[in-house]
Design a protein around this motif. Structure first.
Motif, mmCIF file in Angstrom:
data_model
loop_
_atom_site.group_PDB
_atom_site.id
_atom_site.type_symbol
_atom_site.label_atom_id
_atom_site.label_comp_id
_atom_site.label_asym_id
_atom_site.label_seq_id
_atom_site.Cartn_x
_atom_site.Cartn_y
_atom_site.Cartn_z
ATOM 1 N N ALA A 72 3.938 -28.178 -6.881
ATOM 2 C CA ALA A 72 4.403 -28.173 -5.341
ATOM 3 C C ALA A 72 3.595 -27.715 -4.354
ATOM 4 O O ALA A 72 2.818 -27.859 -3.479
ATOM 5 N N VAL A 73 3.301 -26.361 -4.676
ATOM 6 C CA VAL A 73 2.306 -25.422 -3.844
ATOM 7 C C VAL A 73 0.906 -25.743 -3.678
ATOM 8 O O VAL A 73 0.529 -25.843 -2.914
ATOM 9 N N ARG A 74 0.459 -26.302 -4.944
ATOM 10 C CA ARG A 74 -0.874 -26.699 -5.316
ATOM 11 C C ARG A 74 -1.012 -28.010 -4.484
ATOM 12 O O ARG A 74 -2.105 -28.157 -3.652
ATOM 13 N N GLU A 75 -0.183 -29.034 -4.242
ATOM 14 C CA GLU A 75 -0.453 -30.085 -3.818
ATOM 15 C C GLU A 75 -0.236 -30.024 -2.289
ATOM 16 O O GLU A 75 -0.923 -30.608 -1.690
ATOM 17 N N ALA A 76 0.447 -29.147 -1.820
ATOM 18 C CA ALA A 76 0.555 -28.730 -0.150
ATOM 19 C C ALA A 76 -0.810 -28.195 -0.026
ATOM 20 O O ALA A 76 -0.955 -28.267 1.471
ATOM 21 N N LEU A 77 -1.624 -27.519 -0.716
ATOM 22 C CA LEU A 77 -2.594 -26.771 -0.153
ATOM 23 C C LEU A 77 -4.043 -27.712 -0.648
ATOM 24 O O LEU A 77 -5.178 -27.393 -0.082
ATOM 25 N N GLU A 78 -3.652 -28.736 -1.389
ATOM 26 C CA GLU A 78 -4.847 -29.396 -1.735
ATOM 27 C C GLU A 78 -5.830 -29.961 -0.875
ATOM 28 O O GLU A 78 -6.917 -29.897 -0.918
ATOM 29 N N GLY A 79 -5.238 -30.542 0.120
ATOM 30 C CA GLY A 79 -5.986 -31.058 1.179
ATOM 31 C C GLY A 79 -6.822 -29.975 2.055
ATOM 32 O O GLY A 79 -8.009 -30.292 2.415
ATOM 33 N N LEU A 80 -6.454 -28.944 2.392
ATOM 34 C CA LEU A 80 -6.967 -27.656 3.091
ATOM 35 C C LEU A 80 -7.846 -27.216 2.326
ATOM 36 O O LEU A 80 -9.032 -27.207 2.804
ATOM 37 N N ILE A 81 -7.748 -27.040 1.101
ATOM 38 C CA ILE A 81 -8.674 -26.471 0.304
ATOM 39 C C ILE A 81 -10.037 -27.444 0.179
ATOM 40 O O ILE A 81 -11.164 -27.257 0.227
ATOM 41 N N SER A 82 -9.587 -28.597 -0.199
ATOM 42 C CA SER A 82 -10.713 -29.707 -0.481
ATOM 43 C C SER A 82 -11.328 -30.090 0.821
ATOM 44 O O SER A 82 -12.660 -30.149 0.769
ATOM 45 N N ASN A 83 -10.687 -30.104 2.098
ATOM 46 C CA ASN A 83 -11.397 -30.321 3.160
ATOM 47 C C ASN A 83 -12.382 -29.173 3.743
ATOM 48 O O ASN A 83 -13.476 -29.414 4.228
ATOM 49 N N ASP A 84 -11.740 -27.954 3.259
ATOM 50 C CA ASP A 84 -12.735 -26.495 3.612
ATOM 51 C C ASP A 84 -14.115 -26.847 2.491
ATOM 52 O O ASP A 84 -14.945 -26.671 3.142
ATOM 53 N N ALA A 85 -13.698 -27.242 1.479
ATOM 54 C CA ALA A 85 -14.906 -27.584 0.742
ATOM 55 C C ALA A 85 -15.831 -28.434 1.227
ATOM 56 O O ALA A 85 -17.475 -28.016 1.220
ATOM 57 N N ALA A 86 -15.332 -29.459 1.712
ATOM 58 C CA ALA A 86 -16.228 -30.560 2.325
ATOM 59 C C ALA A 86 -16.867 -29.849 3.545
ATOM 60 O O ALA A 86 -18.151 -30.488 3.784
ATOM 61 N N LEU A 87 -16.463 -29.129 4.195
ATOM 62 C CA LEU A 87 -16.981 -28.534 5.656
ATOM 63 C C LEU A 87 -17.869 -27.474 5.235
ATOM 64 O O LEU A 87 -19.002 -27.394 6.048
ATOM 65 N N HIS A 88 -17.565 -26.855 4.053
ATOM 66 C CA HIS A 88 -18.367 -25.385 4.062
ATOM 67 C C HIS A 88 -19.480 -25.378 2.647
ATOM 68 O O HIS A 88 -20.101 -24.479 2.466
ATOM 69 N N ARG A 89 -19.525 -26.547 1.959
ATOM 70 C CA ARG A 89 -20.271 -26.544 0.704
ATOM 71 C C ARG A 89 -21.820 -26.426 1.001
ATOM 72 O O ARG A 89 -22.217 -26.804 2.068
ATOM 73 N N ASN A 90 -22.665 -25.805 0.132
ATOM 74 C CA ASN A 90 -24.004 -25.823 0.629
ATOM 75 C C ASN A 90 -24.691 -26.411 -1.015
ATOM 76 O O ASN A 90 -23.893 -26.743 -1.914
#
Length: 239
Positions: free
Chosen positions: A116-134
């Motif tokens: 439940a906690v992982r799913e709640a954070l999945e969008g935030l973590i994945s979107n951060d990755a899309a914004l900050h990946r190198n």
């Protein structure tokens, strides 16, 4: 010899209650118990990998993995070079948070709570990755996805799955969200994934899950927040 080393000499590594753990995981728990029992200050010297190997009798690979786990939990730090070795880490809010997560490892319904906690954070973590990946992140994600595709069985697939998600989380600049997210992955074992036990359905399940992760990684690589959001929704529908 450090106080922690002295407390480990001749001491058997105790098995952990609950889910099956690897030797490295059991050793990490026992090392952390020895650290806490000695009540030493941050920065205190623990020893080297070779000294730990000699004290515990475990293979170097097992000791290295146990130290890696402790470093990820924020319990120790490794200092390279002359005079280096393994030291008790400095405390900070993220480390204290990780320690809190560890104290509830054997609580009832922990796997469901972790999911439940992982799913709640999945969008935030994945979107951060899309914004900050190198470029280095993109290369690492492609390699992790390849390992996922080449996994030979369910356990190998799930371990590669966790490794991929950990690598995605590394990209996020949000240290607190990252600590909570990666902390939950340690409680979700390969046996946590539910699926029909027939071989045909198992293969179909893994193929579907691979395609979901492929879409997620591609969205991150492309920096496409909408694609990432769609992949996250599909991902969380299958846990």
């Amino acid at each position: 010899m450090s106080q922690i080393m002295e407390s480990l000499v001749g001491r058997a590594v105790q098995p952990l209650a609950g889910a099956t753990r690897t030797r490295a995981e059991a050793l990490a728990v026992n090392l952390e118990a020895a650290i806490n029992a000695n009540d030493l200050d941050p920065g205190s010297y623990i020893g080297t990998l070779d000294e730990l190997r000699e004290s515990t009798g475990f293979a170097r690979a097992t000791v290295s993995e146990a130290v890696r786990l402790l470093r990820e939990r924020g319990a120790v730090e490794i200092r390279p070079g002359r005079g280096g070795g393994i030291f008790i880490a400095e405390s900070n809010p993220v480390i204290r948070l990780r320690h809190t997560l560890l104290t509830v490892r054997d609580s009832p319904s922990l796997v469901l709570d972790a999911i439940a906690v992982r799913e709640a954070l999945e969008g935030l973590i994945s979107n951060d990755a899309a914004l900050h990946r190198n470029a280095a992140d993109v290369s690492a994600l492609r390699k992790a996805l390849t390992k996922l595709r080449r996994a030979k069985d369910h356990d190998a697939f799930m371990h590669s799955n966790w490794a991929l998600h950990e690598r995605i989380a590394e990209i996020s600049p949000n240290a607190m969200a990252k600590a909570v997210y990666t902390g939950t992955l340690g409680y979700i074992t390969p046996s946590s994934a539910e699926f029909d036990s027939t071989e045909e359905n198992r293969i179909d399940y893994l193929k579907h899950r691979y395609l979901v992760h492929e879409a997620l990684v591609q969205g991150i690589i492309d920096g496409d927040s909408d694609a990432v959001a769609r992949a996250v929704r599909e991902h969380d529908n299958g846990n």
